[in-house]
Structures are given as structure tokens and as C-alpha cells.
Design an enzyme around this catalytic site. Structure first.
Site, PDB file in Angstrom:
ATOM      1  N   GLU A 162      -5.519 -11.365   4.017  1.00 27.82           N
ATOM      2  CA  GLU A 162      -4.503 -10.381   4.394  1.00 27.82           C
ATOM      3  C   GLU A 162      -5.062  -9.337   5.354  1.00 27.82           C
ATOM      4  O   GLU A 162      -4.305  -8.633   6.024  1.00 27.82           O
ATOM      5  CB  GLU A 162      -3.937  -9.702   3.149  1.00 27.82           C
ATOM      6  CG  GLU A 162      -3.083 -10.604   2.276  1.00 27.82           C
ATOM      7  CD  GLU A 162      -1.708 -10.897   2.866  1.00 27.82           C
ATOM      8  OE1 GLU A 162      -1.197 -10.049   3.626  1.00 27.82           O
ATOM      9  OE2 GLU A 162      -1.162 -11.969   2.578  1.00 27.82           O
TER      10      GLU A 162
ATOM     11  N   SER B 142     -10.006 -10.450   1.549  1.00 30.25           N
ATOM     12  CA  SER B 142      -8.768 -11.241   1.594  1.00 30.25           C
ATOM     13  C   SER B 142      -8.365 -11.568   3.025  1.00 30.25           C
ATOM     14  O   SER B 142      -8.579 -10.771   3.942  1.00 30.25           O
ATOM     15  CB  SER B 142      -7.640 -10.440   0.920  1.00 30.25           C
ATOM     16  OG  SER B 142      -6.381 -11.010   1.178  1.00 30.25           O
TER      17      SER B 142
ATOM     18  N   TYR C  60      -2.059  -2.992   0.401  1.00 34.12           N
ATOM     19  CA  TYR C  60      -3.099  -3.842  -0.182  1.00 34.12           C
ATOM     20  C   TYR C  60      -4.124  -4.231   0.871  1.00 34.12           C
ATOM     21  O   TYR C  60      -5.341  -4.106   0.667  1.00 34.12           O
ATOM     22  CB  TYR C  60      -2.476  -5.091  -0.795  1.00 34.12           C
ATOM     23  CG  TYR C  60      -3.471  -6.168  -1.152  1.00 34.12           C
ATOM     24  CD1 TYR C  60      -4.241  -6.079  -2.307  1.00 34.12           C
ATOM     25  CD2 TYR C  60      -3.635  -7.287  -0.334  1.00 34.12           C
ATOM     26  CE1 TYR C  60      -5.156  -7.067  -2.644  1.00 34.12           C
ATOM     27  CE2 TYR C  60      -4.546  -8.280  -0.663  1.00 34.12           C
ATOM     28  CZ  TYR C  60      -5.303  -8.175  -1.821  1.00 34.12           C
ATOM     29  OH  TYR C  60      -6.217  -9.146  -2.133  1.00 34.12           O
TER      30      TYR C  60
END
Length: 339
Positions: free
Chosen positions: A140, A138, A161
Site C-alpha cells: 500500500e 506493505s 494506513y
């Protein structure tokens, strides 16, 4: 007759899993998906696949399992003997990961380790195939790293996460280097569609706008409108994931559009698509939707994907918003979307 490839997908009932299953079936794969046991049906995104393949159930199979259960993963790999494994399963909601960090780490992080360990053991025990592995990483991961980010950009995760995804990313690289597993990380930036979960901000916006247009709601409550993201169309990103496993050598790739748009821009585009003026009249701030640590701006440098995979995003930002708004408005009997 050519032997069909077999693929195993974790997270097959999610947005990405459903699009990937469709893609692989069209390419002639035998597709196996892992689903978690639930007291209610959670297969709405893939129900149409059953209908399309009713006459030949051998092309698409579902198996109960969980990324927190190493024994089941190991047993499924030994039984199915897939050519390719796509690990899309995760606790994937960033804001929720602050509320359930241990569970997020267990499934999103350690789940990847369990799959890779099972692949390693399958090979060492005389498995018939060299299984290729795709890890859904990801954007992120980059967190507060200044954009644009590419495969060499440093990680600075800003949520449980993202920390779990960082563990999964490095574990994938380690198993590739230590055991020769064909393992790839797809560092995908935000990718949306009409199948996006309704708790994710983009779908929350388009669903809220549709309900306002239908006269069902008066307000849309959101958090940080200044956060900027690189938003693309999910089906195209699953094509990129498949392409990674078709290369001669495994590697890691950043996948995105290369454009940055704020949540505010998404809101403005959604209300405009619905033909609603003065969006500020309908949007309210709610601090409950803020993250303890925010990520300000993410957008991709996709030169490697364009060069090696010959892939680039096709759907433009405003077209993506219109697709999603049109879908949610149609659910309320409203067919018109502004051009």
C-alpha cells in the site's frame, strides 16, 4: 547442545503472526509473542500451538503488551533479550484507517518507532545481543505508483494506513543507517489464507460464497470490483520474512507473486470453486466499502528477493482461492470444491 534463538513477535495472534510462530518453532526457536489485553479470547489462530507444546511450555510464551506502550515494549526486550524481533502488529485494515486515522498512525507508525528506540537503548545499555529487526511494510506504500513496483519505486500512499506504514518504513531505514541496527523492511503484497480476518475482502468473498452455497445468504455486498492486487499465500511470505534476517547484511525486499488480479476475478474464481453459476446474480455493490482514495493496481517486481533470498511464491492465484473456499465451505458441511 546448541543455544536456541529467541524471537519476539508483535501481532502474534494475527494471520501472519500465527504462521510465523509455527515456522520459528519448527526451526527450534524459543518464541515470544505480544498480545493485547481483551475481555474475550483472541488467540484462536495460535491455540493449536499451545496444544502441540503442552508438554514443554518453555518454547512458546505470550506477554501482554501494546505497540502504543513504549515502557512495556522496552521492558519485554530487556527481559527476553531476543535475537530477532518481527514487528507484525498494526491497525492493518486499510478502509478502517480512514475512520480511525489517529489510532492507525499511533500504532502502525509510531509503534515501529517505539520498538526501534527500545532496540537502540538495549544496545547502548550493554545488551548482550545484537538484535535483528523485521518491519512488516506493505505494498500500500506504492499507492498510485504504476506497477510493477520494486524496491526503487517511489511511494505514493493513498490512505492513513499507508501513510503510517511509510513513516514506519523510513524510520526502519533511518535506524539502520544512524545506529547500525540490523533492520529490514519486508514490503509484502497482499497475502491471504484461511486465517485471514473475515472483514478483509478476500475472506469476505470466500466466506460469503460458502454461506450462499449453504443456503444461508442470498447476496454478497462488495465495493470496488475493478481494484487489482497481487495475491499470494501467507505462510510462504513468512518464510521470506525469516530469510531477510538470515542474510549477512540488512536490506529491504519486495515480496509478491508478480501477478495482478482484480477483485472481480477473485469473485469469479470463488463462485466457480463452489460450483455456483452466474455469480452476478449474487453480488451487489455497496458504496460504503469504497475508499475515499482508491488504489487501482499493485503487483510486485520480485527480482531482488529471487536473487538474494532465493525466494519465490509457489501457490497460484486460483489454487489460493480454492484453498480458502474449501475451508469456508467445510465449516458448513460442504466438502466438494470444483477442480
Amino acid at each position: 547442545m546448541a543455544i536456541k534463538k529467541k524471537a519476539l513477535i508483535s501481532g502474534v495472534t494475527g494471520q501472519d503472526g500465527s504462521f510465523l510462530a509455527e515456522l520459528l518453532l519448527k526451526k527450534g526457536y524459543e518464541v515470544h509473542g505480544i498480545i493485547r489485553r481483551a475481555s474475550t479470547f483472541n488467540t484462536s489462530r495460535i491455540d493449536h500451538i499451545f496444544q502441540d507444546l503442552h508438554a514443554d511450555k518453555k518454547m512458546f510464551h505470550l506477554h501482554h503488551g501494546d505497540l502504543a506502550d513504549a515502557n512495556t515494549i522496552r521492558r519485554l526486550i530487556q527481559k527476553i533479550e531476543p535475537d530477532e524481533i518481527f514487528n507484525l502488529g498494526a491497525q492493518s485494515h486499510v478502509r478502517v484507517s480512514f475512520d480511525i486515522p489517529e489510532y492507525t498512525a499511533n500504532v502502525t507508525g509510531l509503534g515501529t518507532l517505539r520498538v526501534l528506540e527500545a532496540i537502540k537503548d538495549y544496545g547502548e545499555s550493554g545488551g548482550k545481543k545484537k538484535i535483528k529487526f523485521y518491519q512488516a511494510s506493505s505494498s500500500e506504500l506504492f499507492g498510485s505508483t504504476p506497477p510493477p513496483q520494486n524496491e526503487q519505486s517511489p511511494f505514493h500512499p493513498r490512505s492513513p494506513y499507508a501513510c503510517a506504514k511509510a513513516f514506519a518504513y523510513h524510520t526502519t531505514v533511518n535506524y539502520r543507517e544512524a545506529y547500525g541496527i540490523f533492520a529490514c523492511n519486508g514490503i509484502l503484497y497482499n497475502h491471504e489464507s484461511v486465517r485471514r480476518g473475515e472483514t478483509f475482502v478476500t475472506r469476505k468473498i470466500t466466506r460469503g460464497v460458502a454461506r450462499i452455497a449453504a443456503g444461508l445468504d442470498k447476496k454478497l455486498y462488495l465495493g470496488n470490483l475493478d481494484a487489482r492486487r497481487d495475491w499470494g499465500y501467507a505462510p510462504e511470505y513468512m518464510e521470506a520474512a525469516w530469510l531477510m534476517l538470515q542474510q549477512a547484511k540488512p536490506s529491504d525486499y519486495v515480496i509478491g507473486t508478480g501477478e495482478s488480479h482484480s477483485v472481480r476475478e477473485f469473485v469469479i474464481a470463488a463462485f466457480a470453486a463452489a460450483g455456483i453459476d452466474n455469480w452476478k446474480k449474487y453480488v451487489e455493490f455497496d458504496k460504503r466499502y469504497l475508499r475515499p482514495t482508491e488504489v487501482n493496481d499493485l503487483y510486485a517486481d520480485t527480482r531482488k528477493a529471487r536473487r538474494v533470498l532465493k525466494w519465490k511464491a509457489k501457490t497460484k492465484f486460483k489454487d489460493l482461492v480454492k484453498i480458502m473456499v474449501a475451508h469456508d465451505m467445510k465449516k458448513h458441511g460442504i466438502d466438494s470444491v470444483k477442480k
